[in-house]
Design a protein around this motif. Structure first.
Motif, short mmCIF file in Angstrom:
data_model
loop_
_atom_site.label_atom_id
_atom_site.label_comp_id
_atom_site.label_asym_id
_atom_site.label_seq_id
_atom_site.Cartn_x
_atom_site.Cartn_y
_atom_site.Cartn_z
N GLY B 145 0.78 -1.23 0.00
CA GLY B 145 0.00 0.00 0.00
C GLY B 145 0.81 1.28 0.00
O GLY B 145 0.26 2.36 0.17
N ASN B 146 2.13 1.17 -0.18
CA ASN B 146 2.95 2.37 -0.29
C ASN B 146 3.31 2.64 -1.75
O ASN B 146 3.89 1.77 -2.41
N ASP B 147 2.97 3.81 -2.22
CA ASP B 147 3.27 4.17 -3.61
C ASP B 147 4.76 4.49 -3.75
O ASP B 147 5.26 5.42 -3.11
N LEU B 150 5.79 8.11 -4.29
CA LEU B 150 5.87 9.00 -3.13
C LEU B 150 7.18 8.80 -2.38
O LEU B 150 7.79 9.76 -1.90
N ILE B 151 7.59 7.57 -2.26
CA ILE B 151 8.85 7.29 -1.56
C ILE B 151 10.03 7.84 -2.35
O ILE B 151 10.96 8.45 -1.79
N LYS B 195 16.28 5.23 7.29
CA LYS B 195 15.40 4.95 8.42
C LYS B 195 13.96 5.31 8.09
O LYS B 195 13.02 4.56 8.41
N THR B 196 13.78 6.46 7.44
CA THR B 196 12.44 6.91 7.09
C THR B 196 11.73 5.92 6.17
O THR B 196 10.56 5.56 6.40
N LYS B 198 12.39 2.74 5.71
CA LYS B 198 12.13 1.47 6.41
C LYS B 198 11.00 1.61 7.42
O LYS B 198 10.17 0.70 7.59
N ALA B 199 10.94 2.77 8.09
CA ALA B 199 9.85 3.02 9.03
C ALA B 199 8.51 3.02 8.30
O ALA B 199 7.54 2.43 8.76
N LEU B 200 8.50 3.67 7.15
CA LEU B 200 7.29 3.72 6.34
C LEU B 200 6.83 2.34 5.90
O LEU B 200 5.65 1.99 6.00
N THR B 202 7.36 -0.46 7.13
CA THR B 202 7.00 -1.41 8.19
C THR B 202 5.98 -0.82 9.16
O THR B 202 5.66 -1.42 10.19
N TYR B 203 5.47 0.39 8.82
CA TYR B 203 4.55 1.10 9.71
C TYR B 203 3.20 0.39 9.72
O TYR B 203 2.70 -0.05 8.70
N LYS B 205 -0.15 1.52 11.04
CA LYS B 205 -1.42 2.16 10.69
C LYS B 205 -1.42 2.71 9.28
O LYS B 205 -0.57 3.48 8.91
#
Lengths: 205, 205
Positions: B145-147, B150-151, B195-196, B198-200, B202-203, B205
DNA sequence: GTTTAAATTAAACGTTTGTTTAACTTTGTC
DNA sequence: GACAAAGTTAAACAAACGTTTAATTTAAAC
């Protein structure tokens, strides 16, 4: 700072042209023609082309400041992040062409007045985001060890990237119109940045 | 594409001047003086000032492409993200002034050749990051669900923000020299972006 | 209605712009 | 060493630049 009708015509014409052709790429004759005024009026009212840019930016800069009072009403740290990102993006997006050329101009040369006003703006916004983060850390909601400067840079940079590469991104995102693109920025992109910051501030490793 | 000594002098002089004064802000006489050649040599070798910029970018563009072969050797998805970010930042940072002016120029007007080459570059890098993310999702390491767009925008934008606001950030980060600033980008900023992402990915919510 | 200041204009100012010319020098080839 | 091509130069080109001038019109004040 109040201007007559003709001065505002010139400021708006300059905004349109700077945004499409840049500062150096726009001549005072272009501006005069776009604003339907005589060339001499620009020097008559603003002194010089450089001073026009300075005046222009000082005229708009309050619109870019994050409203602190508004944020103070929100208690929850996560909501505060959301609100801050939302307001920041909305204000930049509503004058995104201006923000674009100011960023370019102040990055290329140290136009004293513009750069000074821009610096103050960034400083203000950086302080706001710092206090929001620190508050969240104090509440135990956010993990520590995240530099607000980096988070601020991420937010501003991601937005600016959408300005600077807009034709590429419109193509990739299959967005047809400018208005739809503006809406995308205020919805999907905003949510992405909100999610990114919250992910970062709650990330384990 | 091979150039003689004098042509390279001109290209390097142009790079230095464009980076500090922009394309429109730099005259061919400036370039000629900086390169210690006659003004006419620029038109003799490159045809025009516009074509010089085109040639210049085509000369440098391979340096900005993410090396796919290198990434293919890495199995772990998280390591792959780290490597990709590291290589991207390093390549942009090594020619950061060029990347700066290319971004500005292609954002202001549709300089056909430059914009086309720049578009191909962004498309390539976007595809690389997309496949890395998709691979991680398929392995069950990353949430879906991450485009990737955007990343990718976040990574490029955050880096570019360090280029465009470098005097402000140098001041805020209390960094004195350019070399120290470059080192900061390749260490702290790179780790932040890694870090950002990877955080995204594996986030929750 | 006259006077004074502000607004507006077309024209010209002196520079600087990117590019081209024409003369000259260097280099390589036979 | 002659010849042709490539390289290099100072000078000139027309066009565009930001700005100023001087003349004229408009507006406001008394």
């Amino acid at each position: 700072m109040d201007f007559n009708e003709k001065q505002i015509d010139i400021l708006l014409a300059a905004e349109r042209l700077f945004a499409t052709k840049g500062f150096d790429g726009t001549s005072v004759r272009d501006i005069a023609h776009e604003a339907n005024v005589n060339v001499a009026m620009i020097n008559y009212y603003f002194g010089s082309k450089d001073k026009l840019l300075d005046t222009f930016f000082e005229w708009r800069v309050p619109d870019f400041m994050i409203n602190v009072d508004e944020l103070a009403l929100i208690e929850n740290a996560l909501d505060k992040i959301d609100a801050m990102v939302d307001r920041s993006i909305k204000s930049m997006n509503s004058h995104r062409k201006l923000y674009h050329i100011i960023t370019i101009e102040s990055s290329l040369k140290q136009r004293m007045l513009v750069s000074a006003a821009f610096r103050k703006l960034k400083l203000h916004n950086l302080e706001v985001i710092s206090s929001v983060i620190n508050e969240g850390v104090a509440q135990g909601v956010f993990k520590g060890g995240n530099d607000p400067i980096l988070i601020h840079s991420m937010m501003m940079g991601t937005f600016m990237n959408f300005q600077m590469n807009y034709s590429f991104l419109q193509e990739q995102l299959r967005i047809a119109s400018d208005t739809e693109y503006a809406r995308y920025i205020e919805t999907t992109l905003t949510q992405f940045i909100q999610k990114t910051i919250k992910a970062l501030l709650t990330y384990e490793k």
